[in-house]
Design a protein around this motif. Structure first.
Motif, mmCIF file in Angstrom:
data_model
loop_
_atom_site.group_PDB
_atom_site.id
_atom_site.type_symbol
_atom_site.label_atom_id
_atom_site.label_comp_id
_atom_site.label_asym_id
_atom_site.label_seq_id
_atom_site.Cartn_x
_atom_site.Cartn_y
_atom_site.Cartn_z
ATOM 1 N N GLY A 185 0.795 -1.210 0.000
ATOM 2 C CA GLY A 185 0.000 0.000 0.000
ATOM 3 C C GLY A 185 0.830 1.263 0.000
ATOM 4 N N ALA A 186 0.175 2.377 0.386
ATOM 5 C CA ALA A 186 0.817 3.689 0.392
ATOM 6 C C ALA A 186 0.974 4.178 1.829
ATOM 7 N N TYR A 187 2.024 5.028 2.040
ATOM 8 C CA TYR A 187 2.323 5.565 3.367
ATOM 9 C C TYR A 187 2.563 7.064 3.250
ATOM 10 N N ILE A 188 2.185 7.777 4.304
ATOM 11 C CA ILE A 188 2.433 9.211 4.393
ATOM 12 C C ILE A 188 3.494 9.438 5.473
ATOM 13 N N SER A 189 4.500 10.276 5.135
ATOM 14 C CA SER A 189 5.608 10.473 6.076
ATOM 15 C C SER A 189 6.084 11.926 6.046
ATOM 16 N N ASP A 190 6.549 12.379 7.219
ATOM 17 C CA ASP A 190 7.223 13.681 7.318
ATOM 18 C C ASP A 190 8.726 13.478 7.530
ATOM 19 N N LEU A 191 9.213 12.283 7.244
ATOM 20 C CA LEU A 191 10.600 11.841 7.411
ATOM 21 C C LEU A 191 10.994 11.640 8.873
ATOM 22 N N GLN A 192 10.037 11.870 9.770
ATOM 23 C CA GLN A 192 10.238 11.536 11.181
ATOM 24 C C GLN A 192 9.358 10.334 11.571
ATOM 25 N N THR A 193 8.110 10.440 11.155
ATOM 26 C CA THR A 193 7.156 9.357 11.410
ATOM 27 C C THR A 193 6.590 8.868 10.076
ATOM 28 N N ILE A 194 5.961 7.709 10.095
ATOM 29 C CA ILE A 194 5.363 7.143 8.887
ATOM 30 C C ILE A 194 4.050 6.469 9.260
ATOM 31 N N GLU A 195 3.017 6.630 8.395
ATOM 32 C CA GLU A 195 1.686 6.118 8.711
ATOM 33 C C GLU A 195 1.047 5.539 7.446
ATOM 34 N N GLN A 196 0.399 4.388 7.621
ATOM 35 C CA GLN A 196 -0.283 3.714 6.508
ATOM 36 C C GLN A 196 -1.472 4.546 6.038
ATOM 37 N N LEU A 197 -1.656 4.650 4.722
ATOM 38 C CA LEU A 197 -2.853 5.258 4.150
ATOM 39 C C LEU A 197 -3.937 4.190 4.168
ATOM 40 N N LYS A 198 -4.863 4.310 5.133
ATOM 41 C CA LYS A 198 -5.848 3.257 5.376
ATOM 42 C C LYS A 198 -6.752 3.061 4.163
ATOM 43 N N GLY A 199 -6.863 1.794 3.773
ATOM 44 C CA GLY A 199 -7.638 1.445 2.592
ATOM 45 C C GLY A 199 -6.760 0.965 1.463
ATOM 46 N N SER A 200 -5.443 1.189 1.603
ATOM 47 C CA SER A 200 -4.511 0.769 0.550
ATOM 48 C C SER A 200 -3.703 -0.468 0.948
ATOM 49 N N GLU A 201 -4.024 -1.063 2.056
ATOM 50 C CA GLU A 201 -3.228 -2.167 2.588
ATOM 51 C C GLU A 201 -3.045 -3.289 1.562
ATOM 52 N N PHE A 202 -1.795 -3.774 1.478
ATOM 53 C CA PHE A 202 -1.425 -4.936 0.662
ATOM 54 C C PHE A 202 -1.655 -4.745 -0.842
ATOM 55 N N LEU A 203 -1.704 -3.491 -1.281
ATOM 56 C CA LEU A 203 -1.818 -3.208 -2.711
ATOM 57 C C LEU A 203 -0.451 -2.812 -3.270
ATOM 58 N N SER A 204 -0.260 -3.114 -4.536
ATOM 59 C CA SER A 204 0.925 -2.602 -5.242
ATOM 60 C C SER A 204 0.537 -1.262 -5.859
ATOM 61 N N VAL A 205 1.084 -0.201 -5.298
ATOM 62 C CA VAL A 205 0.763 1.162 -5.751
ATOM 63 C C VAL A 205 1.853 1.579 -6.726
ATOM 64 N N GLN A 206 1.494 1.601 -8.005
ATOM 65 C CA GLN A 206 2.498 1.810 -9.046
ATOM 66 C C GLN A 206 2.666 3.281 -9.415
ATOM 67 N N ASP A 207 1.662 4.091 -9.098
ATOM 68 C CA ASP A 207 1.762 5.525 -9.379
ATOM 69 C C ASP A 207 0.722 6.234 -8.537
ATOM 70 N N ALA A 208 0.878 7.562 -8.419
ATOM 71 C CA ALA A 208 -0.091 8.359 -7.672
ATOM 72 C C ALA A 208 -0.180 9.738 -8.307
ATOM 73 N N PHE A 209 -1.357 10.338 -8.144
ATOM 74 C CA PHE A 209 -1.559 11.705 -8.611
ATOM 75 C C PHE A 209 -2.186 12.483 -7.463
ATOM 76 N N LEU A 210 -1.601 13.663 -7.153
ATOM 77 C CA LEU A 210 -2.063 14.461 -6.026
ATOM 78 C C LEU A 210 -2.560 15.800 -6.529
ATOM 79 N N LYS A 211 -3.745 16.171 -6.043
ATOM 80 C CA LYS A 211 -4.336 17.452 -6.431
ATOM 81 C C LYS A 211 -5.138 17.999 -5.268
ATOM 82 N N LYS A 212 -4.708 19.177 -4.773
ATOM 83 C CA LYS A 212 -5.344 19.810 -3.616
ATOM 84 C C LYS A 212 -5.374 18.818 -2.452
ATOM 85 N N ASN A 213 -6.554 18.469 -1.971
ATOM 86 C CA ASN A 213 -6.662 17.566 -0.823
ATOM 87 C C ASN A 213 -7.114 16.172 -1.239
ATOM 88 N N THR A 214 -6.733 15.785 -2.457
ATOM 89 C CA THR A 214 -7.147 14.481 -2.979
ATOM 90 C C THR A 214 -5.933 13.694 -3.452
#
Length: 898
Positions: free
Chosen positions: A454-483
């Protein structure tokens, strides 16, 4: 959905096919038209001597009234629930279980043929092809309208009455419509309507109360003016000759030799390009989407026309493109070469000459850094020669973030620092998962996309799982505003930020129109979601509004033991250890049929809905009752009522009869026992009453000698004193009192006035005996009716006698007796007897006679109260306990019960 073939009729509910042939009862297998009527019958038409319908998977056929005559229903009409098969010269109507014909008279060339119309006014249409004319004839056989020179009858392939007010003629070039209510005729050319000059197999159908028109090449609706609206054109490679639009806006296309094609509504809104091409990269260059296609090169997306235009041809393995704003350059990479553009010129660099390979470039500290599979190269921005190599196996991506050079590897997140590649350690956790790509979320956070975790969000100090993405192969991502949009091996996942946390909002997969669930890369603009796969690109509306492919949920089969439960047959006798089975089915044209879920409950034994994905369930040993099975999915809800009837000994009336018999027996026994008890009790009461009467008489007899003795003693006293006058008066009063006493002895009760007279007579005698030493006073409440008030005979006399003989007699001085009668109610009064004698205690000390008479009085009152005629309450007390002459006070409360 029904399909008509020359091998029978086929029913399809979205997951199973059921074929009906002559084996199931069709007159022949070549069925070429069918009509669905509102009463849920599917009428089949073919060239046969029998026609009919299918309902509840049962074929019903009706014969021609002329045995073995073939019905050739070329121009059949449908009016609501009725079907009128029509051939060249006959129209048939179903009457009394047979198809009976209405013969079309051959009127010769002058008038042509005649078509039967089902309308309140119009009876026939008279068509003359040679004169190109149509006459409208009413029920009185009069012509009420006619049309000439319209070429209506020219090369007509289909003609029929489609509703109760519309009649159609259809050729390969046009369709004509006659409104039977207004008698207005309209004609429409296919060239003007859909841009096709000739259309084979065209016809009009009434579908879901709307008119659909279709033929070879297109399908669409007819609007209120009968013009074609929203036509859909068939793909040429399918060679389809007919289309049908269902409730979900899914289009079904039929072909002569290649079966049926289904085009869901959602896929009609999706554009597919580069079919069967492997899409390798999406990159934003100069605010435009640049895609890399394997062995083809780079293409630029034109959002105005929703198409891709070739940008760079490169017949190699494509890595991608990078925009370096600081250098005002755009780089494009493949396995054989690198191209870059600046404001001045386009430059091509031979990778073998420069000695470096890069999948992606970033610019940091006046140096270009490019990653490849085995590390990171530091590249001179002018010469493009490698200055330093940083070895790192499995290097997948690189990102410059807050003056730190981050590297995504197959062994976690690392950075280039102090001329080395070092691991980044997070607080309280180790992170060695394979990272496929890094994206910048904000100035303080990044997104790490892993292979299988899955995907993780980090501030380089801590790291947290993006809930709902568990055990997925995330090959790319697109970020726009708060999405955040993730391209994964299970489709596209959309996350939105709420309360400072990203929440999973939607999952797009192949059932939403994606070519596959395995998404390589993704791009999102204001209106579109663009995904790249190994099988091309799909452009979807970002906010899709789809109709549910679930058309119906129904109870396919219901049985009580071996008996089938239907609306017509729903009553069954109770059986011990019975099993009630239900099978649920659907009309569901979703590609993801296996994910169907519904809810059910069996009332009244189940109050709450039960969620289920299982198509069959059962209930064991249901008790006699009225049951309702309810099933629902979304807005669809169905119910089936059935009754399990009790056996005779389980019926309410049997139970009521049994209870009634038991109650009768119990009541009878109770009454019998009570009667015996009452008889015994009555006999006991009668004996007690007789005994009480005897006791009263005995008590009176016991009291009589008492009084007589005292009186005779007084007379003797006067005689001894030679006071003959006093003895004479005393003797007269005594004889009168004796006479009263004997009269009272015969009665159990008397009136109060008689009782008072007896007391007065008695006290007068005692007053003579005591001379001036005794006096008495009797007061009567004026509200008291002495003549109507009853009292037990001589109840008060013993107390008065005690007052005289034991109270006043033992007193040194004169004595006074006071008797008061007080009204309480019509049945109750008080009698109060007071004396100023020596008192109860002194009297009892000196005489046992007082004690005996008191006991006799108590016994008499007890028996009177037992007689059920009287309620008598008696008390006695000393009036002045502290004085020598204490005095006595006796109080009676006397109530006559009956």
């Amino acid at each position: 959905m029904w399909f008509l073939t020359d091998k029978g009729m086929v029913k399809y509910n979205g997951h199973t096919f059921k074929t009906f042939t002559t084996k199931e009862g069709l007159p022949n297998n070549d069925v070429w038209e069918a009509f669905t009527t509102p009463d849920e019958k599917i009428w089949y038409l073919s060239k046969a001597s029998k026609l009919g319908y299918i309902k509840n998977d049962t074929i019903v056929s009706f014969p021609n009234e002329i045995e073995n005559e073939i019905i050739n229903p070329l121009f059949t009409s449908q009016i609501k629930n009725k079907i009128y098969p029509t051939g060249p010269k006959k129209t048939f109507q179903l009457k009394e279980g047979k198809w009976r014909s209405i013969v079309i008279n051959n009127l010769g060339n002058k008038l042509g043929d005649k078509t039967k119309i089902h309308h309140p006014i119009v009876a026939y249409l008279n068509t003359n092809s040679s004169q190109d004319s149509i006459n409208v004839i009413n029920k009185n056989h009069k012509i009420i309208a006619n049309y000439y020179g319209e070429k209506i009858t020219e090369a007509v392939k289909v003609r029929s009455q489609i509703t109760d007010s519309l009649f159609f003629w259809i050729s390969e070039t046009k369709y004509s419509v006659l409104n039977l209510n207004t008698l207005k005729l309209k004609q429409f050319n296919f060239k003007d309507q859909v841009g096709l000059a000739n259309i084979k197999y065209a016809r009009v159908n009434l579908v879901n109360n709307e008119l659909q028109i279709s033929g070879e090449g297109f399908v669409g609706y007819l609007d209120e003016t009968l013009n074609v609206k929203n036509p859909y054109y068939f793909p040429l490679e399918l060679n389809a000759h007919f289309g049908f639009i269902d409730k979900t806006e899914t289009i079904w296309l039929s072909t002569f030799n290649n079966g049926i094609y289904k085009l869901p509504n959602i896929k009609r809104k999706i554009k597919y390009v580069f079919s069967k091409e492997k899409i390798q990269s999406f990159d934003i260059i100069d605010e435009s989407l640049i895609i890399g296609i394997y062995n083809k090169g780079f293409y630029k997306y034109n959002k105005d026309i929703k198409n891709f235009e070739r940008f760079l041809k490169d017949e190699n393995y494509i890595f991608g493109a990078s925009e370096i704003e600081d250098l005002d350059r755009n780089y494009f990479f493949s396995t054989k070469k690198m191209l870059y553009f600046s404001k001045e010129r386009k430059t091509s660099i031979d990778i073998t000459a420069t000695g470096f390979i890069a999948k992606k470039l970033v610019y940091s500290n006046n140096t270009l850094y490019g990653n490849y599979s085995f590390g990171v190269n530091a590249i001179h921005p002018k010469t493009h020669k490698t200055q330093k190599e940083y070895t790192q196996k499995g290097c997948n991506d690189i990102l410059e973030f807050n003056n730190r050079l981050l590297v995504a590897t197959t062994n976690g997140l690392k950075e280039i620092k102090n001329n080395s590649v070092i691991a980044i350690n997070f607080k309280s956790t180790t992170f060695y998962k394979s990272i496929l790509s890094i994206k910048k979320i904000s100035t303080s956070k990044i997104l790490l996309n892993t292979d299988g975790y899955g995907a993780y969000i980090s501030d380089l100090q801590t790291i947290e799982q993006l809930k709902g993405s568990e055990f997925l192969s995330v090959q790319d991502a697109f970020l726009k505003k708060n999405t955040i949009w993730l391209a994964t091996n299970s489709g596209v996942l959309k996350f939105s930020k709420e309360n400072k946390k990203y929440q999973l909002k939607k999952v797009y997969n192949k059932y939403d129109g994606l070519p596959t669930n395995n998404i390589n890369t993704i791009y999102v603009n204001d209106k579109e979601l663009i995904v790249g796969t190994n099988n091309g690109i799909a452009i979807l509306p970002k906010e899709q509004k789809t109709k549910s492919p679930l058309l119906d949920v129904y109870i396919k089969k219901a049985t009580f033991n071996t008996q089938t439960i239907t609306k017509q047959r729903s009553n069954y006798k109770y059986q011990k250890n019975s099993t009630t089975n239900f099978t649920i089915s659907t009309i569901n044209f979703s590609d993801d049929y296996s994910n169907f879920a519904y809810s059910y409950k069996l009332e009244p034994i189940q109050k709450e809905w039960i969620d289920s994905k299982t198509r069959s369930f059962n209930f064991n040993s249901l008790k006699p009752n009225n049951y309702t099975l309810a099933i629902k999915s979304g807005a669809i809800e169905k119910r089936l009522n059935f009754t399990i009837q009790p056996l005779f000994w389980q019926t309410f009336w049997f139970k009521l009869l049994l209870v009634s018999v038991l109650v009768f027996i119990l009541v009878f026994a109770t009454l019998f026992i009570n009667k015996k008890i009452q008889v015994t009790k009555s006999q006991k009461v009668i004996k007690e009453r007789e005994l009480a009467q005897l006791q009263l008489k005995a008590l009176r007899s016991q009291m009589n000698p008492h009084f007589v003795f005292n009186s005779l003693a007084a007379i003797q006293y006067y005689i001894n004193e030679n006071d003959f006058k006093a003895s004479e008066i005393y003797l007269v009063k005594f004889s009168k009192l004796i006479r009263q006493f004997f009269e009272f002895s015969k009665e159990n009760e008397t009136t109060l006035d008689v009782e008072i007279a007896l007391l007065e007579n008695y006290l007068d005698i005692e007053k003579l005996r005591f001379k001036e030493k005794l006096d008495y006073k009797i007061t009567i409440d004026p509200n008291l009716n002495t003549k109507g008030t009853k009292i037990p005979t001589m109840l008060l006399q013993p107390i008065v006698e005690n007052a005289v003989n034991h109270g006043i007699f033992n007193k040194m001085g004169n004595g006074l007796i006071i008797i008061n009668f007080t009204y309480k109610t019509d049945s109750t009064f008080y009698a109060q007897i007071m004396d100023d004698g020596v008192g109860i205690l002194n009297t009892e000390k000196k005489s046992s006679t007082r004690i005996k008479s008191s006991n006799v009085l108590k016994d008499r009152i007890h028996y009177l109260n037992q007689s059920e005629f009287w309620n008598i309450f008696y008390t006695a007390e000393e009036m002045h306990p502290k004085l020598d002459d204490k005095g006595n006070k006796s109080i009676f409360k006397i109530t006559r019960i009956s």
